[in-house]
Design a protein around this motif. Structure first.
Motif, PDB file in Angstrom:
ATOM      1  N   ARG A 160       0.740  -0.612  -0.175  1.00 41.90           N
ATOM      2  CA  ARG A 160       0.102  -0.039  -0.214  1.00 41.90           C
ATOM      3  C   ARG A 160       0.322   0.895   0.090  1.00 41.90           C
ATOM      4  O   ARG A 160       0.140   2.184  -0.269  1.00 41.90           O
ATOM      5  CB  ARG A 160      -0.751  -0.126   1.461  1.00 41.90           C
ATOM      6  N   LYS A 161       2.408   1.522   0.416  1.00 42.46           N
ATOM      7  CA  LYS A 161       2.816   2.603   0.171  1.00 42.46           C
ATOM      8  C   LYS A 161       4.306   1.870  -0.400  1.00 42.46           C
ATOM      9  O   LYS A 161       5.228   0.737   0.267  1.00 42.46           O
ATOM     10  CB  LYS A 161       2.955   2.734   1.612  1.00 42.46           C
ATOM     11  N   VAL A 162       5.425   3.105  -0.377  1.00 42.62           N
ATOM     12  CA  VAL A 162       6.516   2.436  -0.769  1.00 42.62           C
ATOM     13  C   VAL A 162       7.479   4.051  -0.058  1.00 42.62           C
ATOM     14  O   VAL A 162       6.691   4.860  -0.437  1.00 42.62           O
ATOM     15  CB  VAL A 162       6.816   2.692  -2.025  1.00 42.62           C
ATOM     16  N   TRP A 163       8.393   3.780   0.344  1.00 47.06           N
ATOM     17  CA  TRP A 163       9.106   4.807   1.479  1.00 47.06           C
ATOM     18  C   TRP A 163      10.209   4.541   0.637  1.00 47.06           C
ATOM     19  O   TRP A 163      11.177   3.636   0.296  1.00 47.06           O
ATOM     20  CB  TRP A 163       8.765   4.619   2.578  1.00 47.06           C
ATOM     21  N   LEU A 164      11.416   5.110   0.636  1.00 43.25           N
ATOM     22  CA  LEU A 164      12.829   5.606   0.921  1.00 43.25           C
ATOM     23  C   LEU A 164      13.747   6.852   1.633  1.00 43.25           C
ATOM     24  O   LEU A 164      13.005   7.066   2.227  1.00 43.25           O
ATOM     25  CB  LEU A 164      13.642   5.580  -1.267  1.00 43.25           C
ATOM     26  N   GLU A 165      14.643   6.960   0.949  1.00 45.88           N
ATOM     27  CA  GLU A 165      14.944   7.818   2.346  1.00 45.88           C
ATOM     28  C   GLU A 165      16.179   8.702   1.419  1.00 45.88           C
ATOM     29  O   GLU A 165      17.054   7.758   0.347  1.00 45.88           O
ATOM     30  CB  GLU A 165      16.062   7.570   3.154  1.00 45.88           C
ATOM     31  N   VAL A 166      16.829   9.375   1.353  1.00 45.10           N
ATOM     32  CA  VAL A 166      17.688  10.354   0.673  1.00 45.10           C
ATOM     33  C   VAL A 166      18.246  11.221   1.103  1.00 45.10           C
ATOM     34  O   VAL A 166      17.767  12.057   2.099  1.00 45.10           O
ATOM     35  CB  VAL A 166      16.722  11.780  -0.271  1.00 45.10           C
ATOM     36  N   ALA A 167      19.837  11.130   1.073  1.00 46.57           N
ATOM     37  CA  ALA A 167      20.710  12.462   1.999  1.00 46.57           C
ATOM     38  C   ALA A 167      20.154  13.409   1.512  1.00 46.57           C
ATOM     39  O   ALA A 167      19.423  13.715   0.916  1.00 46.57           O
ATOM     40  CB  ALA A 167      21.454  11.712   0.595  1.00 46.57           C
ATOM     41  N   ALA A 168      20.400  14.187   2.329  1.00 47.03           N
ATOM     42  CA  ALA A 168      19.911  16.015   2.687  1.00 47.03           C
ATOM     43  C   ALA A 168      20.929  16.456   1.792  1.00 47.03           C
ATOM     44  O   ALA A 168      21.833  16.435   1.118  1.00 47.03           O
ATOM     45  CB  ALA A 168      20.168  16.643   3.855  1.00 47.03           C
ATOM     46  N   GLY A 169      20.483  17.504   0.551  1.00 43.86           N
ATOM     47  CA  GLY A 169      20.840  17.844   0.018  1.00 43.86           C
ATOM     48  C   GLY A 169      21.261  17.420  -1.783  1.00 43.86           C
ATOM     49  O   GLY A 169      21.789  17.913  -2.992  1.00 43.86           O
ATOM     50  N   ASN A 170      20.349  16.111  -2.007  1.00 42.49           N
ATOM     51  CA  ASN A 170      20.503  15.542  -2.549  1.00 42.49           C
ATOM     52  C   ASN A 170      19.694  16.286  -3.415  1.00 42.49           C
ATOM     53  O   ASN A 170      18.613  15.231  -3.757  1.00 42.49           O
ATOM     54  CB  ASN A 170      20.719  13.854  -2.975  1.00 42.49           C
ATOM     55  N   THR A 171      19.398  17.040  -3.902  1.00 42.32           N
ATOM     56  CA  THR A 171      17.939  17.953  -4.820  1.00 42.32           C
ATOM     57  C   THR A 171      18.120  17.107  -6.109  1.00 42.32           C
ATOM     58  O   THR A 171      16.155  16.652  -5.908  1.00 42.32           O
ATOM     59  CB  THR A 171      18.248  19.669  -5.033  1.00 42.32           C
ATOM     60  N   ALA A 172      18.868  16.541  -6.796  1.00 44.63           N
ATOM     61  CA  ALA A 172      18.205  15.534  -7.980  1.00 44.63           C
ATOM     62  C   ALA A 172      17.242  14.657  -7.758  1.00 44.63           C
ATOM     63  O   ALA A 172      16.650  14.497  -8.739  1.00 44.63           O
ATOM     64  CB  ALA A 172      19.587  15.083  -8.834  1.00 44.63           C
ATOM     65  N   ALA A 173      17.907  13.687  -6.966  1.00 43.59           N
ATOM     66  CA  ALA A 173      16.972  13.124  -5.971  1.00 43.59           C
ATOM     67  C   ALA A 173      15.627  13.214  -5.642  1.00 43.59           C
ATOM     68  O   ALA A 173      14.651  12.411  -5.556  1.00 43.59           O
ATOM     69  CB  ALA A 173      17.776  11.939  -5.104  1.00 43.59           C
ATOM     70  N   GLU A 174      15.486  13.955  -4.561  1.00 35.36           N
ATOM     71  CA  GLU A 174      14.599  14.885  -4.500  1.00 35.36           C
ATOM     72  C   GLU A 174      13.452  14.856  -5.299  1.00 35.36           C
ATOM     73  O   GLU A 174      12.362  14.093  -5.673  1.00 35.36           O
ATOM     74  CB  GLU A 174      14.544  15.251  -3.237  1.00 35.36           C
TER      75      GLU A 174
END
Length: 162
Positions: A116-130
């Motif tokens: 029902r959901k997918v989550w992930l983590e993104v390194a702070a400052g990685n604006t392209a990934a966000e």
């Protein structure tokens, strides 16, 4: 580099060497983006790589037969969802749609698995990934933490409700 020769496939345990190769490339390219290290990955045995593939949905993107990216999905029954991890695209293939296809592959896998959901983590400052994840409907949850026990850099969680 158009998307016409782009292929994304789900790896099996027998694809362990292709997985090892792309993972080593990713860790060498952007070691700061992962909690694991190149030295740790190099020390893994064939059986270790096969075991990893047995417990995740690992996707490999290729353009005209050249491996250019990877992403994985992990089941997390406690959260009634899936965790998108280990996303990486080679520099020469960034901006070509490979990352979008990999995210879509993991999300489609999660839907097919009944999550029902997918989550992930993104390194702070990685604006392209966000930006990539925002395009696919992920939003920040407000949860933040350190990348790893030995890595004090910050990361934040993003969630996609399916």
């Amino acid at each position: 580099m158009g998307d016409s020769g782009l292929r994304v496939r789900l790896l099996t345990a027998d694809d362990w060497f292709a997985f090892r190769s792309i993972r080593l490339r990713a860790l060498a390219d952007v070691p700061q983006a992962f909690a694991s290290t190149l030295a740790h990955a190099r020390a893994r045995t064939e059986q270790d790589w096969r075991e990893l593939l047995a417990h995740r949905a690992q996707f490999l993107a290729s353009i005209d037969g050249s491996d250019v990216g990877t992403a994985a999905g992990l089941d997390d029954p406690e959260r009634s969802g899936a965790h998108l991890i280990s996303m990486w695209v080679a520099g020469k293939a960034r901006g070509t749609g490979v990352s979008d296809r990999l995210v879509r592959a993991v999300v489609d896998w999660a839907v097919d698995a009944g999550h029902r959901k997918v989550w992930l983590e993104v390194a702070a400052g990685n604006t392209a990934a966000e930006r990539l994840y925002l395009r696919h409907g992920f939003v920040r949850t407000g949860v933040q933490g350190m990348i790893g026990p030995d890595d004090p850099r910050r990361e934040f969680e993003m969630l996609l409700e399916l």
